[in-house]
Motif scaffolding. Structure first.
Motif, PDB file in Angstrom:
ATOM      1  N   MET A   1       0.845  -1.175   0.000  1.00 24.45           N
ATOM      2  CA  MET A   1       0.000   0.000   0.000  1.00 24.45           C
ATOM      3  C   MET A   1       0.891   1.240   0.000  1.00 24.45           C
ATOM      4  O   MET A   1       1.865   1.315   0.736  1.00 24.45           O
ATOM      5  CB  MET A   1      -0.885  -0.037   1.245  1.00 24.45           C
ATOM      6  N   ILE A   2       0.544   2.205  -0.828  1.00 25.63           N
ATOM      7  CA  ILE A   2       1.244   3.491  -0.835  1.00 25.63           C
ATOM      8  C   ILE A   2       0.432   4.457   0.017  1.00 25.63           C
ATOM      9  O   ILE A   2      -0.779   4.621  -0.197  1.00 25.63           O
ATOM     10  CB  ILE A   2       1.386   4.041  -2.272  1.00 25.63           C
ATOM     11  N   LEU A   3       1.085   5.094   0.972  1.00 25.49           N
ATOM     12  CA  LEU A   3       0.405   6.052   1.840  1.00 25.49           C
ATOM     13  C   LEU A   3       0.178   7.362   1.097  1.00 25.49           C
ATOM     14  O   LEU A   3       0.867   7.659   0.112  1.00 25.49           O
ATOM     15  CB  LEU A   3       1.223   6.279   3.108  1.00 25.49           C
ATOM     16  N   PRO A   4      -0.762   8.192   1.553  1.00 17.83           N
ATOM     17  CA  PRO A   4      -1.062   9.450   0.860  1.00 17.83           C
ATOM     18  C   PRO A   4       0.139  10.398   0.796  1.00 17.83           C
ATOM     19  O   PRO A   4       0.852  10.581   1.784  1.00 17.83           O
ATOM     20  CB  PRO A   4      -2.182  10.072   1.701  1.00 17.83           C
ATOM     21  N   ALA A   5       0.331  10.999  -0.364  1.00 15.43           N
ATOM     22  CA  ALA A   5       1.443  11.933  -0.557  1.00 15.43           C
ATOM     23  C   ALA A   5       1.309  13.174   0.322  1.00 15.43           C
ATOM     24  O   ALA A   5       2.305  13.822   0.634  1.00 15.43           O
ATOM     25  CB  ALA A   5       1.522  12.340  -2.033  1.00 15.43           C
ATOM     26  N   ASP A   6       0.069  13.486   0.721  1.00 15.02           N
ATOM     27  CA  ASP A   6      -0.146  14.678   1.550  1.00 15.02           C
ATOM     28  C   ASP A   6      -0.200  14.341   3.041  1.00 15.02           C
ATOM     29  O   ASP A   6      -0.729  15.104   3.846  1.00 15.02           O
ATOM     30  CB  ASP A   6      -1.420  15.403   1.128  1.00 15.02           C
ATOM     31  N   ALA A   7       0.393  13.206   3.433  1.00 15.96           N
ATOM     32  CA  ALA A   7       0.437  12.829   4.850  1.00 15.96           C
ATOM     33  C   ALA A   7       1.042  13.973   5.660  1.00 15.96           C
ATOM     34  O   ALA A   7       1.918  14.702   5.181  1.00 15.96           O
ATOM     35  CB  ALA A   7       1.266  11.568   5.031  1.00 15.96           C
ATOM     36  N   HIS A   8       0.567  14.127   6.878  1.00 13.98           N
ATOM     37  CA  HIS A   8       1.038  15.211   7.747  1.00 13.98           C
ATOM     38  C   HIS A   8       2.398  14.851   8.348  1.00 13.98           C
ATOM     39  O   HIS A   8       2.555  13.795   8.962  1.00 13.98           O
ATOM     40  CB  HIS A   8       0.033  15.473   8.864  1.00 13.98           C
ATOM     41  N   ILE A   9       3.366  15.738   8.133  1.00 16.47           N
ATOM     42  CA  ILE A   9       4.696  15.605   8.743  1.00 16.47           C
ATOM     43  C   ILE A   9       4.906  16.881   9.548  1.00 16.47           C
ATOM     44  O   ILE A   9       5.098  17.955   8.983  1.00 16.47           O
ATOM     45  CB  ILE A   9       5.804  15.438   7.690  1.00 16.47           C
TER      46      ILE A   9
END
Length: 106
Positions: free
Chosen positions: A1-9
């Motif tokens: 699974m690829i996680l969302p590119a806009d994940a919060h960092i």
């Protein structure tokens, strides 16, 4: 699974945790070997997004707060050195938002 590119960092996690020397569990020296410093913390964020979040994530567990994922891969720093990293992420049940939790040597 690829996680969302806009994940919060969280910038604070990069600037005030990963890149700051600590007496215990210091990660700043390890990241420093690849050229990451508190002054270029934003480069670390960009590199995590471009080099880590594009890799397959493995589901580690589901807990009370969300689904926890692990990505293990190489991270090429500003000086060209590649570190083998493990990053931990969580997709929260309540919000559906994916968040960066931590990073450590593979």
């Amino acid at each position: 699974m690829i996680l969302p590119a806009d994940a919060h960092i969280a910038a604070e996690k990069l600037r005030h945790y990963l890149l700051v020397p600590k007496a215990r569990n210091d990660k700043s020296k390890w990241l420093g070997r690849a050229g990451y410093t508190p002054e270029n913390w934003d480069r670390l964020e960009v590199d995590i997004r471009q080099q880590v979040l594009t890799q397959e994530a493995e589901k580690e567990e589901t807990n009370l707060y969300g689904n926890v994922y692990r990505i293990t891969c190489g991270l090429r720093g500003p000086n060209g050195r590649v570190l083998r990293v493990v990053t931990i992420w969580m997709t929260e049940h309540e919000t559906g938002q994916t968040k960066f939790i931590t990073m450590y040597p593979a």
